[in-house]
Design a protein around this motif. Structure first.
Motif, PDB file in Angstrom:
ATOM      1  N   ARG A 189       9.033   7.984  -9.730  1.00 28.42           N
ATOM      2  CA  ARG A 189       9.389   7.178  -8.578  1.00 28.42           C
ATOM      3  C   ARG A 189       8.734   5.808  -8.646  1.00 28.42           C
ATOM      4  O   ARG A 189       9.342   4.786  -8.330  1.00 28.42           O
ATOM      5  N   ASP A 190       7.450   5.772  -9.081  1.00 27.59           N
ATOM      6  CA  ASP A 190       6.755   4.499  -9.192  1.00 27.59           C
ATOM      7  C   ASP A 190       7.441   3.580 -10.178  1.00 27.59           C
ATOM      8  O   ASP A 190       7.558   2.380  -9.970  1.00 27.59           O
ATOM      9  N   ARG A 191       7.903   4.161 -11.300  1.00 22.34           N
ATOM     10  CA  ARG A 191       8.576   3.336 -12.318  1.00 22.34           C
ATOM     11  C   ARG A 191       9.874   2.773 -11.770  1.00 22.34           C
ATOM     12  O   ARG A 191      10.239   1.640 -12.038  1.00 22.34           O
ATOM     13  N   GLN A 192      10.594   3.590 -10.975  1.00 20.56           N
ATOM     14  CA  GLN A 192      11.850   3.106 -10.417  1.00 20.56           C
ATOM     15  C   GLN A 192      11.601   1.970  -9.430  1.00 20.56           C
ATOM     16  O   GLN A 192      12.294   0.951  -9.440  1.00 20.56           O
ATOM     17  N   THR A 226      19.600 -13.041  10.822  1.00 16.79           N
ATOM     18  CA  THR A 226      18.558 -13.221   9.806  1.00 16.79           C
ATOM     19  C   THR A 226      17.321 -12.372  10.100  1.00 16.79           C
ATOM     20  O   THR A 226      16.346 -12.449   9.355  1.00 16.79           O
ATOM     21  N   CYS A 227      17.345 -11.584  11.168  1.00 16.05           N
ATOM     22  CA  CYS A 227      16.188 -10.787  11.567  1.00 16.05           C
ATOM     23  C   CYS A 227      16.504  -9.299  11.504  1.00 16.05           C
ATOM     24  O   CYS A 227      17.628  -8.879  11.804  1.00 16.05           O
ATOM     25  N   ILE A 228      15.515  -8.508  11.117  1.00 16.79           N
ATOM     26  CA  ILE A 228      15.662  -7.054  11.094  1.00 16.79           C
ATOM     27  C   ILE A 228      14.447  -6.418  11.747  1.00 16.79           C
ATOM     28  O   ILE A 228      13.365  -7.009  11.787  1.00 16.79           O
ATOM     29  N   ASN A 229      14.628  -5.216  12.287  1.00 14.68           N
ATOM     30  CA  ASN A 229      13.541  -4.416  12.839  1.00 14.68           C
ATOM     31  C   ASN A 229      13.302  -3.222  11.929  1.00 14.68           C
ATOM     32  O   ASN A 229      14.237  -2.730  11.284  1.00 14.68           O
ATOM     33  N   PHE A 230      12.056  -2.730  11.888  1.00 13.50           N
ATOM     34  CA  PHE A 230      11.787  -1.532  11.095  1.00 13.50           C
ATOM     35  C   PHE A 230      10.792  -0.630  11.822  1.00 13.50           C
ATOM     36  O   PHE A 230      10.023  -1.079  12.682  1.00 13.50           O
ATOM     37  N   MET A 231      10.846   0.651  11.484  1.00 11.87           N
ATOM     38  CA  MET A 231       9.911   1.651  12.010  1.00 11.87           C
ATOM     39  C   MET A 231       9.420   2.473  10.832  1.00 11.87           C
ATOM     40  O   MET A 231      10.212   2.846   9.957  1.00 11.87           O
ATOM     41  N   ASN A 285      16.536   0.798   4.308  1.00 11.57           N
ATOM     42  CA  ASN A 285      16.752   1.789   5.358  1.00 11.57           C
ATOM     43  C   ASN A 285      16.701   3.197   4.761  1.00 11.57           C
ATOM     44  O   ASN A 285      17.367   3.488   3.768  1.00 11.57           O
ATOM     45  N   LYS A 286      15.873   4.065   5.326  1.00 13.59           N
ATOM     46  CA  LYS A 286      15.633   5.446   4.891  1.00 13.59           C
ATOM     47  C   LYS A 286      14.937   5.517   3.527  1.00 13.59           C
ATOM     48  O   LYS A 286      14.949   6.552   2.878  1.00 13.59           O
ATOM     49  N   PHE A 287      14.349   4.394   3.121  1.00  9.81           N
ATOM     50  CA  PHE A 287      13.541   4.395   1.895  1.00  9.81           C
ATOM     51  C   PHE A 287      12.248   5.173   2.153  1.00  9.81           C
ATOM     52  O   PHE A 287      11.613   5.007   3.193  1.00  9.81           O
ATOM     53  N   GLU A 288      11.837   6.031   1.244  1.00 14.15           N
ATOM     54  CA  GLU A 288      10.648   6.860   1.428  1.00 14.15           C
ATOM     55  C   GLU A 288       9.403   6.085   0.989  1.00 14.15           C
ATOM     56  O   GLU A 288       9.173   5.863  -0.194  1.00 14.15           O
ATOM     57  N   GLY A 292       8.243  10.870   0.638  1.00 19.18           N
ATOM     58  CA  GLY A 292       8.330  11.974   1.581  1.00 19.18           C
ATOM     59  C   GLY A 292       8.380  11.545   3.030  1.00 19.18           C
ATOM     60  O   GLY A 292       8.685  12.343   3.915  1.00 19.18           O
ATOM     61  N   VAL A 293       8.087  10.266   3.315  1.00 16.24           N
ATOM     62  CA  VAL A 293       8.105   9.741   4.684  1.00 16.24           C
ATOM     63  C   VAL A 293       9.095   8.581   4.741  1.00 16.24           C
ATOM     64  O   VAL A 293       8.891   7.547   4.108  1.00 16.24           O
ATOM     65  N   LYS A 294      10.187   8.768   5.477  1.00 17.55           N
ATOM     66  CA  LYS A 294      11.232   7.749   5.526  1.00 17.55           C
ATOM     67  C   LYS A 294      10.873   6.630   6.497  1.00 17.55           C
ATOM     68  O   LYS A 294      10.242   6.853   7.529  1.00 17.55           O
ATOM     69  N   MET A 295      11.267   5.421   6.148  1.00 15.32           N
ATOM     70  CA  MET A 295      11.193   4.302   7.072  1.00 15.32           C
ATOM     71  C   MET A 295      12.619   3.903   7.458  1.00 15.32           C
ATOM     72  O   MET A 295      13.563   4.108   6.684  1.00 15.32           O
ATOM     73  N   PHE A 296      12.793   3.377   8.658  1.00 15.65           N
ATOM     74  CA  PHE A 296      14.119   3.057   9.178  1.00 15.65           C
ATOM     75  C   PHE A 296      14.194   1.557   9.445  1.00 15.65           C
ATOM     76  O   PHE A 296      13.311   0.970  10.090  1.00 15.65           O
ATOM     77  N   VAL A 297      15.258   0.941   8.931  1.00 17.20           N
ATOM     78  CA  VAL A 297      15.433  -0.507   9.019  1.00 17.20           C
ATOM     79  C   VAL A 297      16.819  -0.792   9.587  1.00 17.20           C
ATOM     80  O   VAL A 297      17.809  -0.205   9.148  1.00 17.20           O
TER      81      VAL A 297
END
Length: 472
Positions: A189-192, A226-231, A285-288, A292-297
């Motif tokens: 995963r790190d290499r990707q 031009t703006c996005i929110n993330f959690m 969006n939904k990148f881990e 193992g922990v997803k973030m939402f954008v």
């Protein structure tokens, strides 16, 4: 949870020596005395910390024990894991209190068994094994070689059978080897992720026409925002998140705070063009992160709609301003209040249009999720020239919260003259026109967390009078 705390006991701190602190899951009834008595036989204990609930004072069932050596911690881990303390029914779960930036994997224990050493280029694997076998069973040896010539590069990795053996090798081997624990092996995963970052950075650096080439390469549909929110997970740092979003070219602003009530991190990212913002949503969006922990954008609808409303209001504001100017010029008794109001409205519109409504980056004053204690309603600031009654001394590590947030929090006790932090420092001052307001701020905010940053609020010494010139 202890993810917001930034104290000497925090598991995110870097221990010296490395891996010399243990993290233990235990029975809530266990006491510090019990732990000192049970673990003292393994070596010198520098610190025992039992996190407690802020409201009840009850133990959270977690303990941190800091030893003077990694080998002492390793010996304690080997013997005490799954053992019971006297009068405790729950067996201990003993782990190394690693930094949160370390990616946790099922093979995570292997990193405590692997060391990195400097060696003479003529040293062979057999010689390395003979030298380090006196510390324990050597599982493998890897001498790093030049890819083209195949010649040794002067360093190697040695893997042992246990954490204790590796720790003893580091502490007891000849200092010329400069032995340290090796960093974990790079996962797929790190290499990707590194490959993705490399491609995006290369694209940004080699483009002859930055915006046109990047937008064409992104191949995404933009809605104009031009703006996005993330959690995200609440224990992630602003530094790491900012680097992640900066992979997408064009980032111009990054805001982040920890939502204590929602147990998550939240933020807003602004890009220089809509295509970059759309690409960030598509890719992240939904990148881990961490794995193992997803973030939402998602795109920032409120910001985009505010900009649209701003530009829709331009004709009306221009008409009102022109009318006010004409009326003032032609009247013997001009309505200056009407003119001032029209100018103020036009100035506000210009600020929002040119700066992207930067005030929207500030957490909502009525939503106090960024503060861990209950606060009174907002109160107006005292006059800047008000006589000083008392100062509060602020300590906020690892960095101060945004100044707008500090002002919003400290003004709620009334009579706040100003609040500020010292440049490139983790300290600051809040100045009050009444001692009662300062005392109430100290009582309420000392030990509180603002934007996930633990605050110390203490009574400051009196300001020194200005030095008199020798020419006076």
């Amino acid at each position: 949870m202890e993810y917001q705390r930034k104290s000497r006991h925090d598991e995110t701190s870097i221990d010296v020596p490395m891996y010399s602190r243990l993290f233990i899951v235990t029975d809530k009834r266990a006491t510090e005395t019990q732990f000192r008595e049970a673990f003292n036989k393994f070596g010198h204990i520098e610190d025992v910390h039992i996190p407690r609930d802020h409201n009840t004072g009850e133990s959270k069932g977690l303990v941190y024990i800091k030893f003077s050596k990694a080998s002492e911690a390793a010996a304690a881990l080997e013997e005490m894991n799954f053992k019971n303390l006297p009068n405790c029914t729950r067996p201990l779960k003993v782990l190394v209190a690693a930094n949160r930036s370390d990616i946790q994997t099922k093979d995570n224990d292997e990193k405590y068994k692997r060391i990195f050493i400097n060696i003479p280029k003529v040293m062979t694997e057999a010689q390395i094994k003979e030298e380090f076998s006196k510390f324990g069973y050597v599982q493998s040896i890897l001498i790093q070689r030049d890819r083209e010539s195949g010649q040794p590069r002067g360093f190697a990795y040695v893997s042992f059978n246990s954490f204790l053996q590796a720790a003893r090798a580091i502490e007891e081997c000849d200092p010329s080897y400069r032995a340290i624990f090796a960093t974990p092996k790079v996962q797929k995963r790190d290499r990707q992720e590194s490959s993705f970052e490399y491609k995006m950075n290369s694209l940004a650096n080699t483009s002859t026409n930055y915006h046109s080439s990047v937008m064409s390469a992104m191949n995404v549909q933009s809605d104009g925002s031009t703006c996005i929110n993330f959690m995200c997970a609440p224990f992630l740092t602003k530094f790491n998140l900012e680097r992640l979003f900066d992979i997408v070219p064009g980032m111009v602003d990054f805001q982040y705070f920890v939502d204590l009530m929602g147990d998550c991190g939240k933020g807003t990212v602004t890009y220089s063009n809509p295509m970059s913002a759309a690409h960030a949503v598509q890719k992240l969006n939904k990148f881990e992160y961490p794995p193992g922990v997803k973030m939402f954008v998602r795109r920032d609808n409120s910001r985009f709609e505010a900009h649209e409303q701003t530009f829709r209001n331009i004709p009306n504001v221009v008409r009102d301003l022109k009318k006010a100017i004409t009326s003032t010029a032609n009247s013997a008794a001009p309505d200056l209040a009407q003119l001032a109001e029209a100018i103020a409205e036009a100035s506000k519109l210009i600020k929002m249009a040119t700066k992207g409504a930067s005030d929207l980056n500030i957490p909502d004053g009525d939503n106090l999720n960024y503060c861990s204690v209950k606060l009174p309603p907002q109160k107006p600031l005292a006059d800047i020239d008000s006589p000083l009654a008392k100062r509060c001394f602020l300590v906020c590590k690892p960095q101060p919260p945004p100044l707008t947030v500090l002002r919003d929090v400290f003004c709620r006790f009334g009579d706040l003259i100003n609040v500020y932090t010292l440049p490139n420092k983790t300290v600051g001052y809040a100045r009050y026109a009444s001692a009662q307001a300062a005392d109430e701020a100290i009582k309420t905010l000392h030990g509180a967390e603002i934007c996930g940053i633990r605050m110390k609020v203490l009574e400051a010494e009196d300001e020194a009078p200005p030095k008199r010139s020798r020419y006076n």
